[in-house]
Design a protein around this motif. Sequence first.
Motif, short mmCIF file in Angstrom:
data_model
loop_
_atom_site.label_atom_id
_atom_site.label_comp_id
_atom_site.label_asym_id
_atom_site.label_seq_id
_atom_site.Cartn_x
_atom_site.Cartn_y
_atom_site.Cartn_z
N SER A 189 -11.24 19.76 0.19
CA SER A 189 -11.06 20.24 1.56
C SER A 189 -10.26 21.53 1.56
CB SER A 189 -10.32 19.19 2.39
OG SER A 189 -10.03 19.65 3.69
N ARG A 190 -10.46 22.37 2.59
CA ARG A 190 -9.56 23.49 2.79
C ARG A 190 -8.16 22.96 3.11
NH1 ARG A 190 -13.78 25.16 5.98
NH2 ARG A 190 -12.55 24.94 7.87
N ILE A 191 -7.16 23.66 2.65
CA ILE A 191 -5.78 23.21 2.84
C ILE A 191 -5.28 23.71 4.20
CG2 ILE A 191 -3.48 23.09 1.85
CD1 ILE A 191 -5.75 21.86 0.16
N GLU A 192 -5.61 22.97 5.24
CA GLU A 192 -5.14 23.32 6.57
C GLU A 192 -4.97 22.05 7.40
OE1 GLU A 192 -9.06 24.57 9.01
OE2 GLU A 192 -8.52 25.98 7.42
N ARG A 193 -4.22 22.15 8.46
CA ARG A 193 -3.83 20.97 9.23
C ARG A 193 -5.01 20.32 9.94
NH1 ARG A 193 1.62 20.48 9.14
NH2 ARG A 193 2.68 22.31 8.31
N SER A 194 -5.99 21.10 10.39
CA SER A 194 -7.14 20.52 11.06
C SER A 194 -7.98 19.66 10.12
CB SER A 194 -8.02 21.62 11.66
OG SER A 194 -8.60 22.42 10.65
N SER A 198 -2.01 16.96 5.97
CA SER A 198 -0.71 16.30 6.12
C SER A 198 -0.86 14.79 6.00
CB SER A 198 -0.07 16.66 7.46
OG SER A 198 0.27 18.04 7.51
N ASP A 199 -1.92 14.25 6.61
CA ASP A 199 -2.18 12.81 6.51
C ASP A 199 -2.50 12.41 5.08
OD1 ASP A 199 -1.92 13.05 9.21
OD2 ASP A 199 -3.89 12.28 9.72
N PHE A 200 -3.31 13.22 4.41
CA PHE A 200 -3.65 12.93 3.02
C PHE A 200 -2.38 12.87 2.16
CE2 PHE A 200 -4.42 14.60 -1.26
CZ PHE A 200 -5.37 13.68 -1.73
N LEU A 201 -1.48 13.80 2.34
CA LEU A 201 -0.26 13.82 1.55
C LEU A 201 0.62 12.61 1.85
CD1 LEU A 201 0.61 17.64 1.74
CD2 LEU A 201 -0.63 16.41 -0.06
N GLY A 221 -8.95 22.35 -3.22
CA GLY A 221 -9.16 23.20 -2.05
C GLY A 221 -8.26 24.41 -2.05
N GLU A 222 -8.74 25.48 -1.43
CA GLU A 222 -7.98 26.72 -1.35
C GLU A 222 -6.94 26.66 -0.25
OE1 GLU A 222 -9.99 30.61 -2.10
OE2 GLU A 222 -11.77 29.44 -1.64
N SER A 223 -5.81 27.29 -0.49
CA SER A 223 -4.76 27.38 0.51
C SER A 223 -5.22 28.24 1.69
CB SER A 223 -3.50 28.00 -0.11
OG SER A 223 -2.55 28.30 0.88
N SER A 224 -4.79 27.84 2.88
CA SER A 224 -5.06 28.64 4.08
C SER A 224 -3.86 29.50 4.45
CB SER A 224 -5.40 27.71 5.26
OG SER A 224 -4.28 26.89 5.58
N GLY A 225 -2.81 29.46 3.61
CA GLY A 225 -1.62 30.25 3.89
C GLY A 225 -0.54 29.48 4.62
N ASP A 231 3.94 24.05 -0.04
CA ASP A 231 5.16 23.57 -0.70
C ASP A 231 5.10 22.05 -0.92
OD1 ASP A 231 6.14 26.13 -0.74
OD2 ASP A 231 7.47 25.87 1.00
N GLN A 232 4.57 21.32 0.06
CA GLN A 232 4.46 19.87 -0.09
C GLN A 232 3.51 19.50 -1.23
OE1 GLN A 232 3.25 18.60 3.82
NE2 GLN A 232 5.35 18.53 4.61
N ILE A 233 2.41 20.22 -1.31
CA ILE A 233 1.45 19.97 -2.39
C ILE A 233 2.06 20.28 -3.74
CG2 ILE A 233 -0.74 20.75 -3.39
CD1 ILE A 233 -1.70 21.16 -0.47
#
Length: 365
Positions: A189-194, A198-201, A221-225, A231-233
């Motif tokens: 997945s793309r690394i973004e909140r939508s 956060s739930d996965f982590l 997945g790529e970071s979305s910035g 940092d959590q990942i």
Amino acid sequence: MTKVLQVLNKALPYHDYRLALTRIAGFNFEYTMPANSLLYPNHVLIDIDLFGGFDVKREIKSLLRLLSCLFANRYDILHWYSSKYYLVGPVIGYLTGHRFNIITINGLGRVFVEEKYSYVRPVFLLLLRISSYLSKQILVQNADDALYLRSILPKRICSRIRLVYSGLDRLPMRKLNPPLTPLKVVNVSRIERSKGISDFLEIVRSLNIHDNKPFKFTLIGESSGDQILDDQIDDLHGQGYITYVPKTSDPFPYLEGADIFLFTSYREGLPRVLIEACSCGLPIFAYNVPGVKEVVINEVNGYLFPSGDYNSLINKLHDMPYQLDKLYTLGIGSSDLFAENFTIDKYLDNMRHLYNESLEGLFDA
């Protein structure tokens, strides 16, 4: 031969289902893609960069090149993709003398579903109604989007809505035996909140708090910035709770080696990665949201949970090391569902029928 222009906003990966359209007999396909033609030896590419995003100078340049192409060439069908062009593409088609336009809505964007965009939604709805009126076919990839369109479009136009799943050009895979613990869980997945990262982590933290870790998690997945998510990942990766892969051009080695696919996105069009997971015979644990419901049938090839209810997801996953035979059965369900709905041959058969139906003039303009 029927000439079709696929109007795209990005270069397609070599395995994209739309590139397989050239296999349909009786049709010539061209693609608006700024890509190295050597990478696509069997395809006709038109070098127009209809990129995603907004840059006025680049937009004007792209639009002028597109208009030049459409005035200089005569296509039997224009097929428009991406939110930018399914909203205005058919208008451009009509202005350049092309009457057979088809739009594909891969997923209704945030403007249509999120409250913070409500102030611009009327403009988008107006454009969508005009575009739909000028289109011979309106293709959607999930039933929720089809239902929404039927609620906002005139009844006469609603008859043009078609549900068409994308396809994947590979044979379904079946696991030979039930999995062993620790269970290998993967998310792409793309690394973004939508996307519910956060739930996965939080799920990762909850299930691997003990020394005897029953799961091995991989996130691709790529970071979305989003620095907080990044940092959590990094922190969980450093502790050995997850394996993080920032980018891969081929997810299948990870999928084929996994036991469970975990997907926490809040909304999708038709997530290709879930189709890929099905083709690999993976049971899928995901939220019960638009798009996902097309690929996951509860207790047939996975489990669906209320959106955002990661605690229920945690509880179900917690039981899985003791229900390995159930996971095996769900994986077979994924393979069977893929073979029934998501093969490339199924997609091509549907598109052949729809293109021919459009040209036969079954719908009024």
